[in-house]
Design an enzyme around this catalytic site. Sequence first.
Site, short mmCIF file in Angstrom:
data_model
loop_
_atom_site.label_atom_id
_atom_site.label_comp_id
_atom_site.label_asym_id
_atom_site.label_seq_id
_atom_site.Cartn_x
_atom_site.Cartn_y
_atom_site.Cartn_z
N LYS A 31 34.87 30.77 97.48
CA LYS A 31 33.46 31.07 97.74
C LYS A 31 33.41 32.08 98.87
CE LYS A 31 28.94 28.94 98.31
NZ LYS A 31 28.40 30.04 99.12
N LEU A 32 33.04 33.29 98.56
CA LEU A 32 33.07 34.37 99.53
C LEU A 32 31.81 34.38 100.38
CD1 LEU A 32 34.47 37.14 97.18
CD2 LEU A 32 35.74 35.73 98.81
#
Length: 304
Positions: A31-32
């Site tokens: 999850k950036l």
Amino acid sequence: MSDLFDEKNISPMLLYETQPFDDKDYIYELKLDGIRCLAYIDAKSVNLRNKRNKDVTAIYPELAEMNKCVKKRVILDGELVVLDKDGKPDFYALQRRSLMADSFKIGLSARNAPVQFVAYDIIYFDGQDLTDKPLTERKAILSKAVKEGYNLSVSRYIEEMGTAFFEIAKAQELEGIVAKRKGGLYHIGKRTRDWLKIKVMQDEDLLVLGYQPDEDGKVKDLILGYYDEEGKLQCRGKVYLGISEEERRIIENFAMQNRIQKPWFGKYKNAVWLKPQLVGTAHFMHETQSGGMRQPVWKGLRTD
């Protein structure tokens, strides 16, 4: 017949939040810590839209050549990120860019801290709407349709081992991971359990130094702090999510006998300041550059 590419009116698919798990029917991606973005790309142009469908193309000129990475019309779902010297997403650098309007400053920032577009899904390819295709098929099309380069990359993923992957993200102080059902379709603008976010959060015990009241004088936001190594009170910021009505009453009753007049910190207007005796736990993503909390949630008062 309507065409998704020409309409440019897509709201990206949304996610539910959950805890780490292992499942052979899911893939897992990082999850950036960035800004969600849809990229409409053809051989001649790149058009970037944020999750509210605002055209943000001009803010990110370093992404203007992503069209060299495709041979057919595509719509990519992905994340805008700025990477720091350690290769980790720097949300604050990206946030500064997103607020810029001056073209000179934008150009300078594009050279010094270029934005990357990380694609993790493809929802349109060469005139075909792919939203009714399962995720695994869309991923296969994505890998063939896009050649990485020009600040465009494709998100990698693993299968089955979500718990171990989450622990790696946690150890690296990243935002978290995302779990996606292999057979899941792309649901435009909808939140489904085909996509699940699993965020790395941390807990910290903090002093309740005051609160900002609502219009009726009741507790609204808690102002939290801590003693530093020199014994001086420092501000950790505010929290408003997660405060129960019972705890609001406890804090209001405490304030009746333990209110002080001199403010601990000058930046909060109309605050009710308290003796530093109540302690509670805040749950948040990570510390901000200013020493505050990102996305804090109140877990509760400590009685020990």
